[in-house]
Design a protein around this motif. Structure first.
Motif, PDB file in Angstrom:
ATOM      1  N   THR A  42       3.121  -1.656   5.908  1.00  0.00           N
ATOM      2  CA  THR A  42       3.702  -1.995   7.207  1.00  0.00           C
ATOM      3  C   THR A  42       4.882  -2.951   7.047  1.00  0.00           C
ATOM      4  O   THR A  42       5.951  -2.744   7.636  1.00  0.00           O
ATOM      5  N   ARG A  66       8.383   4.996  12.173  1.00  0.00           N
ATOM      6  CA  ARG A  66       7.220   5.887  12.097  1.00  0.00           C
ATOM      7  C   ARG A  66       6.316   5.464  10.934  1.00  0.00           C
ATOM      8  O   ARG A  66       5.087   5.458  11.057  1.00  0.00           O
ATOM      9  N   ARG A  68       6.007   2.502   9.778  1.00  0.00           N
ATOM     10  CA  ARG A  68       5.326   1.273  10.219  1.00  0.00           C
ATOM     11  C   ARG A  68       4.096   1.634  11.040  1.00  0.00           C
ATOM     12  O   ARG A  68       3.018   1.055  10.845  1.00  0.00           O
ATOM     13  N   ILE A  69       4.231   2.580  11.934  1.00  0.00           N
ATOM     14  CA  ILE A  69       3.095   2.995  12.765  1.00  0.00           C
ATOM     15  C   ILE A  69       2.000   3.596  11.894  1.00  0.00           C
ATOM     16  O   ILE A  69       0.813   3.306  12.072  1.00  0.00           O
ATOM     17  N   GLN A  72       0.278   0.764  10.099  1.00  0.00           N
ATOM     18  CA  GLN A  72      -0.636   0.044  10.981  1.00  0.00           C
ATOM     19  C   GLN A  72      -1.897   0.866  11.247  1.00  0.00           C
ATOM     20  O   GLN A  72      -3.004   0.319  11.279  1.00  0.00           O
TER      21      GLN A  72
END
Length: 164
Positions: A42, A66, A68-69, A72
């Motif tokens: 992330t 994207r 990063r999502i 997470q």
């Protein structure tokens, strides 16, 4: 009073039964190694997204957001799976920590009771010394009073002899 140091209820050794922060971090990393990995992914995606925003590359920016999502989501799944997988071990650890806390509380109570007993013994010794001293003073006063009475009687007898 004795020369030995008194135990105090305020003496505490925090690391006697407990693990320190570094040991706890190491243990947690061994238990759930995927969570720090998800956090690292992330952070890496956010770093790359900021660099691509500054460079003006919109396509890479969207990819990194994207990513990063996904990072997470991976971290969240790792947390849920880890909490499910290690639940029994955590329950055992809590029982063990509760036992340590109980033992520490008992030791603290024992030390406090011992300290109170020592203080009580010293107080009794002080009272006994004070009682003996007051008895000595009373005996000396009684002895002084009896000497004074004898002197008075002697003086009265001498006075009555002189009058006769």
């Amino acid at each position: 009073m004795s020369n030995r140091p008194l135990p105090s209820s305020f003496d505490d050794n925090a690391d006697f039964y407990e693990e320190n922060r570094l040991a706890k971090l190491g243990r947690r990393l061994k238990e759930e190694p995927l969570i720090p990995l998800g956090c690292a992914v992330t952070c890496w995606a956010l770093f790359k997204a900021t660099r691509s925003i500054r460079a003006g590359d919109k396509e890479t920016t969207n990819k990194m957001f994207r990513m990063r999502i996904y990072g997470q989501g991976f971290t969240l799944c790792a947390m849920l799976a880890g909490s499910y997988y290690y639940q029994q071990e955590r329950d055992e650890r809590k029982k063990l920590e509760a036992g340590f806390a109980e033992r520490k509380a008992r030791e603290k109570q024992q030390a406090w009771i011992k300290e109170l007993e020592i203080r009580d013994q010293e107080d009794k010794e002080f009272r006994d010394k004070a009682k003996k001293l007051s008895e000595r003073r009373q005996a000396q006063q009684a002895e002084g009073a009896s000497i004074a009475e004898q002197a008075k009687k002697a003086a009265q007898e001498a006075g009555s002899i002189d009058k006769s």
